[in-house]
Design a protein around this motif. Structure first.
Motif, short mmCIF file in Angstrom:
data_model
loop_
_atom_site.label_atom_id
_atom_site.label_comp_id
_atom_site.label_asym_id
_atom_site.label_seq_id
_atom_site.Cartn_x
_atom_site.Cartn_y
_atom_site.Cartn_z
N MET A 1 0.45 -1.30 0.15
CA MET A 1 -0.34 0.12 -0.17
C MET A 1 1.18 1.04 0.07
N ASN A 2 1.72 1.17 1.21
CA ASN A 2 2.54 3.17 1.21
C ASN A 2 3.66 2.44 1.02
N SER A 3 4.68 3.58 0.43
CA SER A 3 6.25 2.94 -0.38
C SER A 3 7.09 3.61 0.61
N LYS A 4 6.17 4.39 1.59
CA LYS A 4 6.58 5.29 2.88
C LYS A 4 7.06 3.85 4.29
N TRP A 5 8.26 3.99 4.27
CA TRP A 5 8.92 3.14 5.23
C TRP A 5 7.64 3.56 6.79
N TRP A 6 8.39 4.92 6.99
CA TRP A 6 7.70 5.62 8.40
C TRP A 6 6.32 5.82 8.92
N LYS A 7 5.38 5.13 7.75
CA LYS A 7 3.84 4.92 7.66
C LYS A 7 3.77 3.55 7.89
N GLN A 8 4.73 3.09 7.98
CA GLN A 8 4.08 1.89 9.07
C GLN A 8 4.91 1.60 10.57
N ALA A 9 5.99 2.50 10.74
CA ALA A 9 7.01 2.75 11.78
C ALA A 9 5.74 3.18 12.83
N VAL A 10 6.97 2.76 14.45
CA VAL A 10 6.50 3.29 15.45
C VAL A 10 7.85 3.94 16.33
N ILE A 11 7.88 4.89 16.24
CA ILE A 11 9.51 6.03 16.59
C ILE A 11 9.23 5.90 18.23
N TYR A 12 10.72 5.30 18.51
CA TYR A 12 10.39 6.03 20.09
C TYR A 12 11.38 6.76 20.04
N GLN A 13 11.27 7.41 20.95
CA GLN A 13 12.08 8.65 21.94
C GLN A 13 12.72 9.00 22.32
N ILE A 14 13.81 9.87 22.56
CA ILE A 14 14.54 9.06 23.84
C ILE A 14 15.03 9.92 24.37
N TYR A 15 15.36 10.94 25.69
CA TYR A 15 15.94 11.71 25.82
C TYR A 15 17.66 11.74 26.76
N PRO A 16 18.07 11.34 26.12
CA PRO A 16 19.81 10.79 25.94
C PRO A 16 20.08 11.01 28.07
N LYS A 17 19.89 12.22 28.17
CA LYS A 17 20.55 12.54 29.77
C LYS A 17 19.79 11.78 29.99
N SER A 18 18.25 11.26 30.16
CA SER A 18 18.01 10.99 31.16
C SER A 18 17.46 9.03 31.00
N PHE A 19 18.06 8.71 30.03
CA PHE A 19 17.95 6.74 29.59
C PHE A 19 18.83 6.16 30.39
N GLN A 20 20.06 5.96 30.11
CA GLN A 20 20.84 5.47 30.13
C GLN A 20 22.13 5.92 30.75
N ASP A 21 23.02 5.75 31.83
CA ASP A 21 24.64 5.99 32.49
C ASP A 21 25.07 4.77 32.02
N SER A 22 25.71 5.45 31.55
CA SER A 22 27.40 3.73 31.23
C SER A 22 28.55 4.17 31.95
N ASN A 23 28.64 5.72 32.60
CA ASN A 23 30.32 5.40 33.14
C ASN A 23 30.04 6.50 34.47
N GLY A 24 28.82 5.82 35.33
CA GLY A 24 28.46 6.03 36.98
C GLY A 24 28.68 8.03 36.78
N ASP A 25 28.67 9.26 35.44
CA ASP A 25 28.84 10.13 36.24
C ASP A 25 27.15 11.05 36.86
N GLY A 26 25.91 10.20 36.14
CA GLY A 26 24.74 10.60 36.78
C GLY A 26 24.15 11.31 35.49
N ILE A 27 24.44 10.97 34.45
CA ILE A 27 23.95 11.58 32.87
C ILE A 27 24.17 10.62 31.84
N GLY A 28 22.35 10.60 31.56
CA GLY A 28 22.85 9.84 30.44
C GLY A 28 23.34 9.89 28.99
N ASP A 29 24.16 8.74 27.95
CA ASP A 29 24.86 8.93 27.01
C ASP A 29 25.06 8.15 26.39
N LEU A 30 25.61 8.28 24.82
CA LEU A 30 24.80 7.01 23.29
C LEU A 30 25.72 5.98 24.04
#
Length: 539
Positions: free
Chosen positions: A1-30
């Motif tokens: 039906m639709n050729s655009k991939w984003w018409k069947q997609a579901v997008i998840y928003q991340i607020y990086p500062k608050s998602f997951q901290d990997s180095n213990g500084d209290g701030i989320g990161d990549l």
């Protein structure tokens, strides 16, 4: 039906500062995001929209960019970003960048040069007005409080800022500015970015002399040029934040010919629970019939002519389960109801981090908040004589930090977000509301979202079905159908905590397949329990 991939997609928003901290500084990161890709894949997310991760002094939590082509050290570096794009891609997940094109930080090299002299080549990258100290050019106010003009004594000029004083507005009248932006976007596209969310894009064609801050006369000309020079050269999803958008302008933004954007975020439904003529802090009950009218109007206006974005939550909004649901006795049921109501509509759904867990608002002391908007509001309203209890109630209800508390991963220290001290306090209810508990419960909110994402990919009616509102005058029920040829999707939702009869038209007295429900059992066919939502397939 639709050729655009984003018409069947579901997008998840991340607020990086608050998602997951990997180095213990209290701030989320990549690297923290990379470590959670399996979780996001399990949910079924097709793309991740990251709130800004570019270099920033963080006056407005990253929406004040000082370098568009580098990663802020708090989040990692460009190599981390490349790794995220690559590893997410291997999981079938695209990365969407958040770009702030209306303004920069006052610490951006362009603005530092612009302040040196009126003859500097970068001076005209921003919006200036000659004046006299203490005599503000006009009555325009900044969104975060105070006048929208800031005096620079060494130039004898004011610069314009629609938001923080540290966020000077770019001058899109200058073709050099537009070319710089286009080249920067092409640079990110070459890195494999899957799309862009464009912050307050409806503000870029401002004309402060005429008191125009949004929807300026050249807006769509600028966006069409931007799209032609950049977006149309890749298979991207593009969504513009447009607080001023209405169904008519959305048809321009999201025209299927692709001249502008894939879709816009519009906020008509989100602004309903405030006093008319007031600000978002001036609280009013949600007019439920109006919510039905507004959402239906957008569904009908854009059908076959444009495309909707579907959302209840984002980094600027309170948690929907606390805002319009019941985050205590019926937290799970009302969270599921909002999911079913939204995901049955036409458009691209956005899930904000923690929404799939039913995360809730918080009630902190004022000193525990971090958002510049909240802190400015508290100062201005208490100084103006508002009762502190009323000001705090507005903050509890509408404050942006409700969405920015750390992601609740488990019931361990700091909810599993960090081994250090988080930049903002964790919601105390993390011991009960967390991802580990949700994944262990096959009736959890998480698995309902997972099912809704799967259904969108299974049935074409989700992307292409025509919308029809049912029971428009019912004071409790939001019901609608989506029809594609002989297939009908029927969604019925009790928006409140009382038990109600379900007076469906006789045409629905037929065999129906239950696709999703906010309860674990189907219940009575002609009755809805508190916050009960059902999604049926007919035909």
């Amino acid at each position: 039906m639709n050729s655009k991939w984003w018409k069947q997609a579901v997008i998840y928003q991340i607020y990086p500062k608050s998602f997951q901290d990997s180095n213990g500084d209290g701030i989320g990161d990549l690297q923290g995001i990379i470590s959670r890709l399996d979780y996001l894949k399990k949910l079924g997310a097709d793309a991740l929209w990251l709130s800004p991760v570019c270099c920033s002094p963080q006056d407005d939590n990253g929406y004040d960019i000082s370098d568009y082509q580098d990663i802020d050290p708090m989040f990692g570096n460009l190599e981390d970003m490349d790794e995220l794009i690559e590893k997410a891609g291997k999981q079938g997940i695209r990365i969407i960048m958040d770009l702030v094109l209306n303004h920069t930080s006052d610490e951006h090299p362009w603005f530092k040069e612009a302040k040196k002299s009126k003859d500097n080549p970068y001076h005209d990258y921003y919006v200036w007005k000659d004046g006299v100290a203490g005599v503000v050019p006009n009555g325009l106010r900044a969104c975060f409080g105070g006048p929208a003009w800031e005096w620079v004594p060494e130039l004898g000029q004011y610069y314009f800022h629609q938001f923080s004083v540290k966020q000077p507005d770019l001058n899109w009248e200058n073709p050099k500015v537009r070319r710089e932006i286009q080249d920067m976007i092409l640079w990110w596209m070459e890195k494999g970015i899957g799309g862009f969310r464009l912050d307050v894009i409806d503000c870029v064609a401002k004309d402060p002399d005429r008191l125009i801050t949004a929807d300026g006369p050249k807006l769509h000309t600028y966006i069409q040029e931007l799209s032609r020079e950049t977006f149309q050269k890749g298979d991207l999803v593009t969504v513009g934040e447009a607080w001023s958008a209405n169904p008519e302008s959305a048809l321009l933004y999201s025209n299927p010919d692709g001249r502008e954007l894939s879709m816009v975020f519009q906020f008509e439904h989100i602004c309903l629970d405030q006093k008319k003529g007031g600000e978002k802090w001036d609280l009013a009950p949600l007019p439920f019939p109006e919510l039905k009218r507004v959402l239906s109007a957008w569904q009908e206006a854009l059908f076959c002519k444009g495309w909707n974005s579907l959302f209840w939550n984002n980094h600027d909004l309170p948690r929907i389960v606390s805002r319009w649901g019941n985050d205590k006795e019926y937290r799970v049921e009302s969270a599921k109801m909002f999911a079913i109501l939204l995901h049955g509509m036409q458009g691209t759904p956005y899930i904000y981090q923690g929404e799939e867990l039913g995360m809730t608002n918080v009630r902190y002391h004022i000193e525990d908040y971090r958002d510049i908007e909240i802190l400015n509001l508290y100062r201005e309203r208490t100084e103006a004589g508002y009762k502190k209890s009323d000001v705090m109630e507005s903050i509890y209800t509408k404050g942006r930090d409700n969405a920015r508390t750390p992601m609740q991963w488990n019931q361990g220290k700091e909810a599993g977000f960090t081994e250090g001290t988080p930049w903002i306090k964790v919601n105390p209810n993390y011991t009960k509301i967390n991802a580990e508990a949700a994944l262990a419960d096959d009736t959890s909110i998480f698995y309902l979202y997972q099912k809704l994402i799967e259904l969108r990919k299974t049935y074409d009616v989700f992307a292409d079905g025509k919308y029809r509102l049912l029971l428009p005058e019912d004071p409790d029920i939001f019901a609608y159908t989506r029809t594609l040829e002989k297939t009908v999707l029927l969604v019925v939702c009790n928006f409140y905590s009382n038990k109600v009869l379900l007076p469906l038209p006789k045409e629905f007295d037929c065999e129906k397949k239950l696709l999703a429900s906010s309860y674990t059992d189907e219940g009575l066919p002609n009755e809805l329990r508190p916050y009960e939502a059902r999604m049926y397939l007919i035909g």
